[in-house]
Write a protein that holds these residues in place. Structure first.
Motif, PDB file in Angstrom:
ATOM      1  N   SER A  15      19.704 -35.354  11.252  1.00 46.46           N
ATOM      2  CA  SER A  15      19.949 -33.956  10.930  1.00 46.46           C
ATOM      3  C   SER A  15      20.902 -33.738   9.620  1.00 46.46           C
ATOM      4  N   ALA A  18      19.208 -34.778   6.370  1.00 47.24           N
ATOM      5  CA  ALA A  18      17.802 -33.706   6.086  1.00 47.24           C
ATOM      6  C   ALA A  18      18.321 -32.532   5.523  1.00 47.24           C
ATOM      7  N   GLY A  19      19.928 -32.364   5.520  1.00 44.19           N
ATOM      8  CA  GLY A  19      20.468 -31.045   5.103  1.00 44.19           C
ATOM      9  C   GLY A  19      20.543 -31.111   3.373  1.00 44.19           C
ATOM     10  N   GLN A  20      20.541 -29.640   3.175  1.00 44.63           N
ATOM     11  CA  GLN A  20      20.743 -29.301   1.689  1.00 44.63           C
ATOM     12  C   GLN A  20      22.186 -29.381   1.402  1.00 44.63           C
ATOM     13  N   ARG A  22      24.951 -27.929  -1.773  1.00 45.11           N
ATOM     14  CA  ARG A  22      24.967 -27.220  -2.897  1.00 45.11           C
ATOM     15  C   ARG A  22      26.475 -27.286  -3.618  1.00 45.11           C
ATOM     16  N   ARG A  73      18.913 -32.424  -1.943  1.00 47.41           N
ATOM     17  CA  ARG A  73      18.918 -32.981  -0.531  1.00 47.41           C
ATOM     18  C   ARG A  73      20.147 -34.114  -0.434  1.00 47.41           C
ATOM     19  N   SER A  74      20.637 -33.950   0.738  1.00 41.76           N
ATOM     20  CA  SER A  74      21.532 -35.093   0.759  1.00 41.76           C
ATOM     21  C   SER A  74      21.265 -36.359   0.720  1.00 41.76           C
ATOM     22  N   PRO A 228      22.494 -24.978   5.909  1.00 38.89           N
ATOM     23  CA  PRO A 228      21.220 -25.388   6.904  1.00 38.89           C
ATOM     24  C   PRO A 228      19.910 -25.095   6.561  1.00 38.89           C
ATOM     25  N   LEU A 229      19.314 -25.787   7.175  1.00 35.74           N
ATOM     26  CA  LEU A 229      17.918 -25.329   6.910  1.00 35.74           C
ATOM     27  C   LEU A 229      17.238 -24.457   7.959  1.00 35.74           C
ATOM     28  N   ALA A 230      16.387 -23.695   7.052  1.00 31.02           N
ATOM     29  CA  ALA A 230      16.052 -22.374   7.760  1.00 31.02           C
ATOM     30  C   ALA A 230      15.012 -22.875   8.715  1.00 31.02           C
ATOM     31  N   LYS A 231      15.038 -22.226   9.969  1.00 28.78           N
ATOM     32  CA  LYS A 231      14.137 -22.597  11.164  1.00 28.78           C
ATOM     33  C   LYS A 231      13.182 -21.588  10.973  1.00 28.78           C
TER      34      LYS A 231
END
Length: 231
Positions: A15, A18-20, A22, A73-74, A228-231
């Motif tokens: 997780s 997979a995070g973004q 900024r 992306r991380s 956080p990635l949008a669900k």
């Protein structure tokens, strides 16, 4: 370790990876005396220093020179360029251009007219310099997502002025040869950040060659936020 715990750690790491991210890079120019006062105790955090610099900027006593925001992306690199390509001649053919002329060449009304100050003089080599801001980042989130390992390459280039290499004037006007003078600020490094908080990365001295006793300094702040990635 139990299988459930292993799966939980793997899910957490996946997780985070997979995070973004900024990343914000901000340059604020502040009075040298004020900065010296802030740094004298050595206890102020990057977040506190950023708040003080922004407060000065709001009052007009400091200046926000540049603000850049990069998303990635991380664990992946991202490159952003906001530049103007400055093309200028570096070599000339038809005359000895090894050094700048000490005295300007002035038109003699009694001399035969020549459309060029030097017969058959023309530029035969050029160079391109990127003037502007270039940023390359690589931000990697920790497993908890609370810390970020950031690698940053940052460069600001300004065309400061034009230097007269050889001066020439005649009845048709000026035909002097001039070359650009660039001011460059560059940093490359890595640091660990608390997610969402500013840290002071570097301090630049503006125009050190022209102003050895410059009354201001440029503070470079960085911040990395986890999106956080949008669900």
């Amino acid at each position: 370790m139990k299988r459930a715990a292993v799966l939980s750690l793997l899910a957490l790491a996946t997780s985070a990876m997979a995070g973004q991210t900024r990343v914000t890079v901000q340059v604020i120019e502040v009075p040298h005396a004020e900065l010296t006062k802030w740094m004298s105790s050595g206890k102020a955090s990057g977040e506190e220093l950023h708040e003080r610099a922004m407060k000065l900027a709001s009052s007009g006593a400091a200046e926000i020179v540049d603000t850049n925001v990069v998303l990635a992306r991380s664990g992946e690199k991202a490159l952003v360029e906001s530049i103007a390509e400055v093309i200028f001649p570096t070599e000339y053919e038809g005359s000895d251009m090894a050094a700048p002329a000490k005295e300007p060449l002035v038109f003699d009304p009694n001399a035969p007219f020549s459309p060029r100050p030097w017969p058959n003089l023309f530029a035969n080599a050029f160079e391109t310099r990127n003037a502007g801001t270039t940023i390359e980042i690589e931000a990697t989130l920790s497993e908890s997502g609370k810390h970020v390992d950031l690698r940053l390459s940052f460069e600001m280039v300004d065309q400061d002025s034009l230097m007269t290499w050889t001066e020439y004037r005649d009845q048709w006007g000026e035909a002097s040869i001039k070359r650009p003078i660039f001011e460059t600020k560059r940093l490359t490094g890595a640091l660990t950040l608390v997610s969402g908080k500013f840290e002071l990365f570097n301090i630049f001295t503006p125009k050190p060659a022209a102003m050895p006793a410059a009354t201001t300094r440029q503070m470079v702040f960085v911040r990395c936020e986890v999106l956080p990635l949008a669900k």
